[in-house]
Design a protein around this motif. Structure first.
Motif, PDB file in Angstrom:
ATOM      1  N   PHE A  32      17.514  -0.417  21.154  1.00 36.06           N
ATOM      2  CA  PHE A  32      16.711  -1.622  21.354  1.00 36.06           C
ATOM      3  C   PHE A  32      15.450  -1.539  20.503  1.00 36.06           C
ATOM      4  O   PHE A  32      14.993  -0.468  20.142  1.00 36.06           O
ATOM      5  N   ASP A  33      14.846  -2.685  20.234  1.00 37.54           N
ATOM      6  CA  ASP A  33      13.600  -2.751  19.469  1.00 37.54           C
ATOM      7  C   ASP A  33      12.430  -2.534  20.431  1.00 37.54           C
ATOM      8  O   ASP A  33      11.747  -3.476  20.822  1.00 37.54           O
ATOM      9  N   MET A  34      12.215  -1.294  20.826  1.00 36.84           N
ATOM     10  CA  MET A  34      11.220  -0.969  21.849  1.00 36.84           C
ATOM     11  C   MET A  34       9.780  -1.122  21.353  1.00 36.84           C
ATOM     12  O   MET A  34       8.860  -1.227  22.162  1.00 36.84           O
ATOM     13  N   MET A  37       7.969  -4.184  22.617  1.00 40.62           N
ATOM     14  CA  MET A  37       7.773  -4.234  24.063  1.00 40.62           C
ATOM     15  C   MET A  37       6.623  -3.315  24.425  1.00 40.62           C
ATOM     16  O   MET A  37       6.724  -2.111  24.302  1.00 40.62           O
ATOM     17  N   THR A 127      10.028 -11.257  26.101  1.00 41.58           N
ATOM     18  CA  THR A 127      11.203 -10.468  25.773  1.00 41.58           C
ATOM     19  C   THR A 127      11.656  -9.778  27.053  1.00 41.58           C
ATOM     20  O   THR A 127      11.085 -10.014  28.106  1.00 41.58           O
ATOM     21  N   GLY A 128      12.641  -8.949  26.977  1.00 39.81           N
ATOM     22  CA  GLY A 128      13.076  -8.248  28.172  1.00 39.81           C
ATOM     23  C   GLY A 128      14.533  -7.843  28.111  1.00 39.81           C
ATOM     24  O   GLY A 128      15.131  -7.780  27.025  1.00 39.81           O
ATOM     25  N   PHE A 129      15.096  -7.592  29.277  1.00 40.86           N
ATOM     26  CA  PHE A 129      16.457  -7.078  29.375  1.00 40.86           C
ATOM     27  C   PHE A 129      17.229  -7.786  30.478  1.00 40.86           C
ATOM     28  O   PHE A 129      16.651  -8.241  31.461  1.00 40.86           O
ATOM     29  N   ARG A 138      21.410  -5.295  28.022  1.00 41.81           N
ATOM     30  CA  ARG A 138      21.142  -5.813  26.683  1.00 41.81           C
ATOM     31  C   ARG A 138      19.795  -6.516  26.701  1.00 41.81           C
ATOM     32  O   ARG A 138      19.350  -6.994  27.750  1.00 41.81           O
ATOM     33  N   PRO A 139      19.135  -6.615  25.538  1.00 41.73           N
ATOM     34  CA  PRO A 139      17.903  -7.403  25.467  1.00 41.73           C
ATOM     35  C   PRO A 139      18.192  -8.889  25.671  1.00 41.73           C
ATOM     36  O   PRO A 139      19.303  -9.361  25.420  1.00 41.73           O
ATOM     37  N   GLU A 141      17.000 -11.370  23.960  1.00 40.82           N
ATOM     38  CA  GLU A 141      17.111 -12.079  22.689  1.00 40.82           C
ATOM     39  C   GLU A 141      18.561 -12.168  22.234  1.00 40.82           C
ATOM     40  O   GLU A 141      19.363 -11.287  22.493  1.00 40.82           O
ATOM     41  N   TYR A 144      21.956  -9.429  20.267  1.00 45.61           N
ATOM     42  CA  TYR A 144      22.201  -8.096  20.813  1.00 45.61           C
ATOM     43  C   TYR A 144      23.468  -8.119  21.651  1.00 45.61           C
ATOM     44  O   TYR A 144      23.819  -9.123  22.248  1.00 45.61           O
TER      45      TYR A 144
END
Length: 174
Positions: A32-34, A37, A127-129, A138-139, A141, A144
């Protein structure tokens, strides 16, 4: 001599298969694109547990609770997601080879789903999961795919993180 060549070929194929399988394992930090976040904004966790039949009078069915995390819980949650182990999925279905169509579906027998919303300073920066049970995540967005959660106690650990958080909304009847 022929048996020796066959054994070498079988071992080579097994080695390639093992390397490929091991390459599917990853951490949240890599999957993930951490970086986008952060703990500056508000983080809320929406927990829906459909194993409570007494809460089935409303749609969607189940016990629904929304938690607002404090700074310590936010940091702990993001670190937990980043350090957890996941396995990438290879999804092949009838739409796999049709350009412009993508379809990713998963299912879980787990009765608890989570939506984790991370607001990084404005509604457009949210954003989030999303989880499917405690089996896939999954995110939010687009673009993904779900990854398989390999930790069998992932949901229990997440519940421990949010246990002391402030409940901002619930359908629990008191």
């Amino acid at each position: 001599m022929k048996n020796k060549k066959t054994v070498i070929k079988v071992v080579a194929v097994m080695a390639v298969a093992a390397v490929f399988y091991l390459s599917l394992f990853t951490t949240g930090e890599k999957a993930f694109d951490m970086e986008i976040m952060n703990t500056d904004g508000e983080i809320t966790v929406f927990r829906m547990d459909s194993s409570y039949p007494e809460y089935n009078s409303k749609e969607p069915p189940g016990l629904r609770e929304t938690y607002l995390l404090d700074d310590v819980q936010k940091a702990e949650l993001l670190d937990f997601i980043a350090q957890s182990k996941y396995r990438k999925r290879i999804s092949i279905n009838m739409f796999t080879f049709i350009p412009g169509i993508s379809m990713d579906s998963v299912s879980s027998s787990d009765k608890v789903d989570y939506r984790i919303y991370i607001n990084n300073g404005g509604e457009e920066n949210q954003t989030g999961f999303i989880t499917c049970g405690c089996d896939y995540i999954r995110p939010i967005e687009e673009g993904y795919r779900y990854v398989k959660i390999t930790d069998k106690k992932w949901g229990e650990k997440l519940d421990e993180i949010i246990a002391d958080a402030q409940i901002t909304d619930t359908n629990r009847e008191e």
